[in-house]
Design a protein around this motif. Sequence first.
Motif, short mmCIF file in Angstrom:
data_model
loop_
_atom_site.label_atom_id
_atom_site.label_comp_id
_atom_site.label_asym_id
_atom_site.label_seq_id
_atom_site.Cartn_x
_atom_site.Cartn_y
_atom_site.Cartn_z
N VAL A 76 0.82 -1.21 0.00
CA VAL A 76 0.00 0.00 0.00
C VAL A 76 0.85 1.27 0.00
O VAL A 76 0.69 2.12 -0.87
CB VAL A 76 -1.02 0.01 1.16
CG1 VAL A 76 -1.67 1.38 1.30
CG2 VAL A 76 -2.07 -1.06 0.94
N VAL A 122 -5.44 -4.23 1.17
CA VAL A 122 -4.52 -3.71 0.16
C VAL A 122 -5.23 -2.80 -0.83
O VAL A 122 -4.84 -1.65 -1.04
CB VAL A 122 -3.79 -4.85 -0.58
CG1 VAL A 122 -2.97 -4.31 -1.74
CG2 VAL A 122 -2.87 -5.60 0.38
N GLY A 125 -6.52 0.34 0.73
CA GLY A 125 -5.46 1.30 0.98
C GLY A 125 -5.02 2.03 -0.27
O GLY A 125 -4.86 3.26 -0.27
N VAL A 126 -4.84 1.29 -1.36
CA VAL A 126 -4.39 1.91 -2.61
C VAL A 126 -5.48 2.83 -3.15
O VAL A 126 -5.21 3.96 -3.57
CB VAL A 126 -4.02 0.83 -3.65
CG1 VAL A 126 -3.69 1.48 -4.99
CG2 VAL A 126 -2.83 0.01 -3.16
#
Length: 279
Positions: free
Chosen positions: A226, A257, A260-261
């Motif tokens: 991330v 993940v 977060g991205v």
Amino acid sequence: MAGPIVVGVDGSESANAAVEWAAVDARRRRLPLKVVHVCERRPGGVEGRKYCLGVLEAAAGSARAVSGDVEVSTELADENVVEFLIGQSASADSLVLGSRGSGGFAGLVLGSVGLAVAGHAEGPVVIVRGPVAAEHGQIVVGDDGSESAQAAMTYAVEQARARHARLLAIHAWQAPLVSAYAPDYGLLLEDAFQEEARAARERTNRWRTENPDVEITEQHVREHPVPALSEASGTADLVVVGSRGLGAFASAVLGSVSHGVLHRAACPVAVVRPRARKS
């Protein structure tokens, strides 16, 4: 996939940004563009449908204004928004959506609709947060060697080629859960990292050999994907990740993940799910 780029609209600001992104991408990649809108049940009967048609036609007009001679079509639906979008993805090159919407697209990315679409749609789902401020000439892709990562790499290469951009493949490696008091702890971690990096270099070299017209570089980091991908997004035009992967990418889309991205990336994010193999 030779199908159209499909963009979902609902009249929101982020959907408008998605329309512009999709139209430019269609023009760049010489693909048809399809603008779709899911008309929720609204009070007013005929007037409610007129509103939906207005949203759709306004978005189509904006798309035509920037897409050049690209073929632009429209479709108005009144079915379940998630099922409709997933169905559209089966014959689409890619599906483009705004990060937050209204009506049928409410809660996209942060809620159940976006997660369901990104987790189950076939092929790439591109999430556009807002208007593109600047171009950097670089695409970033997350690599972990999984089938989803291979699908992500394929799409990233296509994007880099169409844009005449560089492609940066990031391999983020996290240390396994081993006691720091284990014998030769530091050496074990270093050996593990070097082995992962070696395998990643081999994968990247194969992509270079198969795509000599695309400049492909790589980066190997010892951190969670991330922050690695989010930091790289600051100088990227698009970040591409697989829908599910190995190791640190294992929960992409449905877990931390992808959340977060998608929350932290400074540019559009493409989540790519491998297409079902036809028998």
